[in-house]
Design a protein around this motif. Structure first.
Motif, PDB file in Angstrom:
ATOM      1  N   PRO A  72       0.800  -1.234   0.000  1.00 14.24           N
ATOM      2  CA  PRO A  72       0.000   0.000   0.000  1.00 14.24           C
ATOM      3  C   PRO A  72       0.828   1.276   0.000  1.00 14.24           C
ATOM      4  N   ASN A  73       2.083   1.203   0.443  1.00 14.86           N
ATOM      5  CA  ASN A  73       2.916   2.399   0.527  1.00 14.86           C
ATOM      6  C   ASN A  73       4.160   2.306  -0.348  1.00 14.86           C
ATOM      7  N   ASP A  74       4.086   1.528  -1.405  1.00 13.35           N
ATOM      8  CA  ASP A  74       5.214   1.433  -2.332  1.00 13.35           C
ATOM      9  C   ASP A  74       5.236   2.672  -3.222  1.00 13.35           C
ATOM     10  N   VAL A  75       6.382   3.323  -3.302  1.00 10.70           N
ATOM     11  CA  VAL A  75       6.462   4.569  -4.061  1.00 10.70           C
ATOM     12  C   VAL A  75       6.126   4.360  -5.531  1.00 10.70           C
ATOM     13  N   ASP A  76       6.532   3.210  -6.098  1.00 10.29           N
ATOM     14  CA  ASP A  76       6.254   2.966  -7.511  1.00 10.29           C
ATOM     15  C   ASP A  76       4.766   2.790  -7.788  1.00 10.29           C
ATOM     16  N   LEU A  77       4.025   2.355  -6.799  1.00 10.75           N
ATOM     17  CA  LEU A  77       2.579   2.229  -6.955  1.00 10.75           C
ATOM     18  C   LEU A  77       1.971   3.588  -7.308  1.00 10.75           C
ATOM     19  N   PHE A  78       2.385   4.611  -6.574  1.00  7.05           N
ATOM     20  CA  PHE A  78       1.855   5.953  -6.811  1.00  7.05           C
ATOM     21  C   PHE A  78       2.511   6.602  -8.031  1.00  7.05           C
ATOM     22  N   TYR A  79       3.786   6.296  -8.252  1.00  8.99           N
ATOM     23  CA  TYR A  79       4.493   6.872  -9.402  1.00  8.99           C
ATOM     24  C   TYR A  79       3.884   6.389 -10.717  1.00  8.99           C
ATOM     25  N   ILE A  80       3.667   5.084 -10.841  1.00 10.28           N
ATOM     26  CA  ILE A  80       3.096   4.559 -12.088  1.00 10.28           C
ATOM     27  C   ILE A  80       1.655   5.026 -12.250  1.00 10.28           C
ATOM     28  N   THR A  81       0.916   5.098 -11.141  1.00 10.73           N
ATOM     29  CA  THR A  81      -0.445   5.631 -11.214  1.00 10.73           C
ATOM     30  C   THR A  81      -0.430   7.059 -11.749  1.00 10.73           C
ATOM     31  N   ALA A  82       0.518   7.860 -11.276  1.00  7.90           N
ATOM     32  CA  ALA A  82       0.632   9.241 -11.751  1.00  7.90           C
ATOM     33  C   ALA A  82       0.962   9.288 -13.238  1.00  7.90           C
ATOM     34  N   LEU A  83       1.846   8.401 -13.682  1.00 10.77           N
ATOM     35  CA  LEU A  83       2.199   8.370 -15.104  1.00 10.77           C
ATOM     36  C   LEU A  83       0.981   8.040 -15.965  1.00 10.77           C
ATOM     37  N   ILE A  84       0.190   7.075 -15.515  1.00  9.26           N
ATOM     38  CA  ILE A  84      -1.012   6.703 -16.268  1.00  9.26           C
ATOM     39  C   ILE A  84      -2.002   7.860 -16.286  1.00  9.26           C
ATOM     40  N   ASP A  85      -2.223   8.471 -15.122  1.00  9.79           N
ATOM     41  CA  ASP A  85      -3.156   9.601 -15.058  1.00  9.79           C
ATOM     42  C   ASP A  85      -2.712  10.728 -15.983  1.00  9.79           C
ATOM     43  N   ARG A  86      -1.423  10.960 -16.031  1.00  8.81           N
ATOM     44  CA  ARG A  86      -0.897  12.023 -16.890  1.00  8.81           C
ATOM     45  C   ARG A  86      -1.175  11.720 -18.359  1.00  8.81           C
ATOM     46  N   ARG A  87      -0.950  10.481 -18.753  1.00  6.57           N
ATOM     47  CA  ARG A  87      -1.204  10.090 -20.146  1.00  6.57           C
ATOM     48  C   ARG A  87      -2.682  10.232 -20.516  1.00  6.57           C
ATOM     49  N   GLN A  88      -3.543  10.007 -19.545  1.00  9.73           N
ATOM     50  CA  GLN A  88      -4.980  10.033 -19.812  1.00  9.73           C
ATOM     51  C   GLN A  88      -5.607  11.394 -19.535  1.00  9.73           C
ATOM     52  N   GLY A  89      -4.769  12.394 -19.263  1.00  5.62           N
ATOM     53  CA  GLY A  89      -5.279  13.744 -19.057  1.00  5.62           C
ATOM     54  C   GLY A  89      -5.947  13.964 -17.720  1.00  5.62           C
ATOM     55  N   ARG A  90      -5.704  13.077 -16.770  1.00  4.72           N
ATOM     56  CA  ARG A  90      -6.272  13.225 -15.423  1.00  4.72           C
ATOM     57  C   ARG A  90      -5.241  13.956 -14.564  1.00  4.72           C
TER      58      ARG A  90
END
Length: 240
Positions: A72-90
């Motif tokens: 739940p607190n893995d930095v890559d979990l949030f980092y990859i989520t951010a990358l996906i959100d960025r690609r999708q305009g979120r």
């Protein structure tokens, strides 16, 4: 040949195809999926592959959701989520995930740099510069950070040949006439990439910037339009 958890899964089939053999003669990456299919690290690795290797953002999100149960607190979990959100305009969701990743690992230069670049894309320049400077304070010799901070010629994973940088320097210190030779040499290099890969949007986008620097307006506009057709905002909000 590796026996993965589900032979019909297209992600695992692609993963098996792209993975090299281990010393034991087996496919090392898919073999980890077979040995620990429910491990959070396995799902996180599959999320990375779905995102970076296949641009399959829905599958990447699904794997991240599975990884979240044990990491739940893995930095890559949030980092990859951010990358996906960025690609999708979120964008709002992306910045929240970047902030969370930075809070978990405040000295992670990669996360700081990409977050800073994201804030710059949103025209939030003070926040962007603050993160860039913070990353540079941690890693002052990181040339990639400095190039990104300076806004050099580049698009996606494609960076201008060195003549492009020479052209930028010459234009800054000596004017456009002095820069022309360097930009012309850079154009020849990037044009070859476009000839070999005519549907490679980052190369077309870089070529249009060089043509703009050379004053070749019509060519720059044509290349820019073609790049936008290949990667529209609806497909990739970060690079479209």
């Amino acid at each position: 040949m590796c026996a993965c958890t589900d032979a019909s899964d297209p992600l695992l089939r692609r993963l098996r195809l792209h993975s090299g053999p281990s010393r034991a003669g087996e496919c090392s990456y898919p073999n980890a999926v077979r040995l620990e299919p429910d491990a959070g690290e396995t799902h996180l690795a599959l999320a990375r592959y779905a995102y970076h290797g296949l641009s399959d953002y829905d599958r990447a999100r699904a794997e991240l959701d599975l990884a979240r149960g044990t990491l739940p607190n893995d930095v890559d979990l949030f980092y990859i989520t951010a990358l996906i959100d960025r690609r999708q305009g979120r964008w709002a969701e992306a910045t929240r995930s970047f902030d969370r990743a930075i809070a978990l690992d405040p000295r992670n230069v990669k996360v700081l740099g990409v977050a800073a670049d994201t804030y710059r894309a949103l025209h939030r320049y003070s926040e962007s510069n603050r993160l860039f400077q913070r990353a540079l304070a941690i890693s002052p010799s990181d040339h990639n950070l400095r190039l990104t901070l300076d806004g050099v010629l580049g698009r996606g994973n494609l960076i201008s040949p060195r003549e492009g940088f020479a052209g930028l320097a010459a234009r800054a210190f000596h004017g456009p006439v002095a820069a022309r030779t360097s930009f012309t040499a850079a154009r020849a290099s990037v044009e070859k990439i476009v000839r070999d890969q005519p549907d490679y949007a980052p190369a077309l986008s870089l070529l249009d910037r060089i043509d703009a620097a050379l004053g070749q307006k019509e060519e720059a506009l044509r290349e820019s339009r073609r790049a936008c057709e290949l990667v529209p905002l609806s497909k990739d909000a970060a690079l479209g």
